[in-house]
Design an enzyme around this catalytic site. Sequence first.
Site, PDB file in Angstrom:
ATOM      1  N   ASP A  51       1.743 -12.163   2.453  1.00  0.00           N
ATOM      2  CA  ASP A  51       0.324 -11.540   2.067  1.00  0.00           C
ATOM      3  C   ASP A  51      -0.608 -12.487   3.102  1.00  0.00           C
ATOM      4  OD1 ASP A  51      -1.756 -10.691   0.562  1.00  0.00           O
ATOM      5  OD2 ASP A  51      -2.317 -12.713  -0.203  1.00  0.00           O
ATOM      6  N   ASP A 104       0.245 -14.898  -3.377  1.00  0.00           N
ATOM      7  CA  ASP A 104      -0.695 -15.829  -4.302  1.00  0.00           C
ATOM      8  C   ASP A 104      -1.181 -15.225  -5.438  1.00  0.00           C
ATOM      9  OD1 ASP A 104      -2.430 -14.373  -2.521  1.00  0.00           O
ATOM     10  OD2 ASP A 104      -4.160 -15.800  -2.787  1.00  0.00           O
ATOM     11  N   ASP A 107      -4.709 -13.054   2.982  1.00  0.00           N
ATOM     12  CA  ASP A 107      -5.872 -13.837   2.163  1.00  0.00           C
ATOM     13  C   ASP A 107      -5.248 -14.822   1.161  1.00  0.00           C
ATOM     14  OD1 ASP A 107      -8.052 -13.063   3.813  1.00  0.00           O
ATOM     15  OD2 ASP A 107      -7.595 -11.079   2.793  1.00  0.00           O
TER      16      ASP A 107
END
Length: 233
Positions: A12, A178, A14
Site C-alpha cells: 500500500d 496499514d 499512504d
Amino acid sequence: MTSFPFEIVGFDLDGTLLDSHGDLAAALNHAIAFEGRPGIPASQVRALIGGGAKRMLVKALEVTGGGVGAQRLDELHGILLRFYEANVAVETRLFPGGEAMLDGLAARGVKLAVVTNKLERLAVRIFDELGLSDRFYTVIGGDTLGPGRAKPKPDLLFEMLDRAGVPREGARAAYVGDTTYDTGAAAAAGMPCIAVSFGFCDRPVRELGASAVIDHFDELIPVLESVGAVSAT
C-alpha cells in the site's frame, strides 16, 4: 541470492510505504476552506486517511460541521485533487528503514509492486518525484480497473499478479498495508498481509486481521520469512 518464500511483495502507499499525511493534510485543508470549514491539524488528518481521497474528504467534512450534497462534494474533491497533484511530494517520504528494506527485497530477487486506492496518476507522480519508480514493476491505483474494484475487493491484488505473469492459484505473493482495506483485500485474494503499526491504521493494528505486525521496516524481511515458512507447512 538466498531462497525467499515470496516472489512478489506488494505495498500500500499512504501510511505503509510513504508517510504522506502532511501533503494530504495540506490538500484537504485547502479544499474544506472553500466550504468555510476550519483547518484540521495534520496529526489529526492521519485518522481520516484510508479508502481514497474522497472518503477522506467526507470524513473531514463530517468532523468540521457536517456533510454536503453530492454535487458540492464532487466540486470539493476536484479542488482537493488539483491542489494535491501540484503539491504531491512536498513532505512525503519513505518511512524509516524503507529504502534499506526495498534494497533487501530486491537483492533477494523479489518483484515489488504498489497497490493503492489512490488515483493511479497521483501514485505514479509521487514515485516519479521521489525517484522511486524504478524499484517497482507496477503501480496500480484505485481507479486502474474502473469503478467499484478498489480495496478491500481483491481485484487490484489479482491485477498485481497478472502483471507479473504469475498464476493466481498458488502465487507466492504477500501484501503490506496499514488498514482494513489492505487486510481485507489480501484475505479475499488469498495472500498473507503484514500490517505496519506506524501507518494510518483505521483500527488498532492488532485488530486489522493481519498475518503479522511490524513496528519498523527493519523487521519486514525476517517477518516475511517467518510467515512464508508457516504458509508452506
